[in-house]
Design an enzyme around this catalytic site. Structure first.
Site, short mmCIF file in Angstrom:
data_model
loop_
_atom_site.label_atom_id
_atom_site.label_comp_id
_atom_site.label_asym_id
_atom_site.label_seq_id
_atom_site.Cartn_x
_atom_site.Cartn_y
_atom_site.Cartn_z
N MET A 1 0.83 -2.42 12.19
CA MET A 1 0.15 -3.37 13.06
C MET A 1 0.43 -3.06 14.53
SD MET A 1 -1.25 -4.78 10.61
CE MET A 1 -2.04 -6.36 10.83
N HIS B 1 -8.08 -0.90 5.97
CA HIS B 1 -8.42 -2.16 6.61
C HIS B 1 -8.98 -3.12 5.56
CE1 HIS B 1 -9.61 -4.85 9.83
NE2 HIS B 1 -10.77 -5.01 9.21
N ASN C 1 0.84 -1.21 0.00
CA ASN C 1 0.00 0.00 0.00
C ASN C 1 0.87 1.25 0.00
OD1 ASN C 1 -3.02 -0.44 0.09
ND2 ASN C 1 -2.32 -1.96 1.58
N ASN D 1 -6.42 5.19 7.85
CA ASN D 1 -6.01 3.78 7.95
C ASN D 1 -6.69 3.00 6.84
OD1 ASN D 1 -4.90 1.36 9.14
ND2 ASN D 1 -6.95 0.90 9.91
N GLU E 1 -10.91 3.65 19.03
CA GLU E 1 -11.35 2.26 19.00
C GLU E 1 -10.83 1.62 17.71
OE1 GLU E 1 -13.50 4.90 19.21
OE2 GLU E 1 -13.43 4.86 21.41
N LEU F 1 -2.57 2.36 18.63
CA LEU F 1 -2.09 3.67 19.08
C LEU F 1 -2.91 4.15 20.28
CD1 LEU F 1 -1.75 5.04 15.48
CD2 LEU F 1 0.17 4.65 17.05
C1 GAR Z 1 -3.10 -4.73 4.03
O1 GAR Z 1 -3.95 -5.75 3.55
C2 GAR Z 1 -3.84 -3.85 5.01
O2 GAR Z 1 -5.19 -3.65 4.68
C3 GAR Z 1 -3.71 -4.66 6.26
O3 GAR Z 1 -2.39 -5.13 6.26
C4 GAR Z 1 -1.97 -5.31 4.89
C5 GAR Z 1 -0.67 -4.59 4.70
O4 GAR Z 1 -0.12 -4.90 3.45
N1 GAR Z 1 -3.97 -3.85 7.44
C6 GAR Z 1 -4.56 -4.31 8.52
O5 GAR Z 1 -4.93 -5.47 8.65
C7 GAR Z 1 -4.76 -3.29 9.62
N2 GAR Z 1 -5.63 -3.79 10.64
P1 GAR Z 1 1.04 -4.00 2.84
O6 GAR Z 1 2.15 -3.91 3.90
O7 GAR Z 1 1.52 -4.78 1.65
O8 GAR Z 1 0.48 -2.67 2.49
#
Ligand code: GAR
Length: 221
Positions: free
Chosen positions: A92, A111, A16, A109, A145, A95
């Site tokens: 991950m 998700h 991302n 963010n 939250e 905060l």
């Molecule tokens: C992504 O799928 C993002 O949506 C998820 O972690 C991955 C990171 O991938 N985020 C969460 O689960 C947050 N709760 P990336 O490092 O390749 O962007």
């Protein structure tokens, strides 16, 4: 208007982050990534930033005694870089309320589910377990939250027969990579406002906040 100075916070691969780098480094974009911070050393996302010439910082969360101390270090790094906006991209780490409030409506963010469904971890396994035909991703403003907050953009992807966590996760990631730049563009351009915990977009076009996975285009209705 000067591009909004944006920091991206990561913990891992950073696909991302890559999508945000790609979108903000061509042509005119209302955001510019000026800093990438990882709470884990040695992750691939740091290399992506370095390759793009973006300054990086590692603030190893494990070495801090408390959440408050870690978040204070994070806040200081963001202030030193005169950051306007913060994007959590696979960051991950939970905060503290104080930190989140300080960056209220300036921190985004992503998700991997259609919030408010499937907050938390292992979203794709739970979607498969529930036997759903559709899932997706959400970009939202961060609230204290976990996985709560006004939704900016959502992306939709189908669940296909025979999908595994891996195949579904890859499909959702494709749509994530289109949603995050779109959401950052909306926020950085100053077109979003939060009114009663809902995002309002000035002069919103139809489907501006909804992206479809390419496999859904042209599906029978
Ligand atoms: C992504 O799928 C993002 O949506 C998820 O972690 C991955 C990171 O991938 N985020 C969460 O689960 C947050 N709760 P990336 O490092 O390749 O962007």
């Amino acid at each position: 208007m000067e591009p909004r100075r944006t920091a991206v916070l990561i913990s891992g691969t950073g696909t991302n982050l890559q999508a945000l780098i790609d979108a903000t480094s061509v042509g005119i974009h209302p955001a510019r990534i000026v800093l990438v911070i990882s709470n884990r050393p040695g992750v691939a996302g740091l290399e992506r930033a370095a390759r793009a010439g973006i300054p990086t910082r590692v603030i190893p969360s494990r070495q801090f005694e408390s959440r408050d101390a870690f978040d204070a270090a994070l806040d200081q790094a963001l202030r030193e870089a005169a950051v306007d906006l913060v994007c959590l991209a696979g960051f991950m780490r939970v905060l503290t309320r104080a930190f989140v409030e300080r960056w209220r409506d300036r921190m985004l963010n992503i998700h991997p589910s259609l919030l408010p469904a499937f907050r938390g971890l292992e979203t794709h396994a739970r979607v498969l377990e529930a036997g759903l035909p559709v899932t997706g991703c959400t970009v939202h403003f961060v609230r204290p939250e976990i996985d709560e907050g006004p939704v900016i953009v959502q992306g939709v992807a189908p669940v296909l027969p025979g999908d595994t966590v891996e195949t579904l996760g890859a499909r959702v990631l494709e749509i994530e990579h289109r949603c995050y730049p779109r959401a950052l563009e909306l926020v950085a351009s100053g077109r979003t406002r939060v009114v009663e915990e809902r995002v309002v977009v000035a002069d919103e076009h139809p489907f501006e906040r909804l992206l479809l996975h390419p496999s859904l285009q042209g599906t029978p209705r």
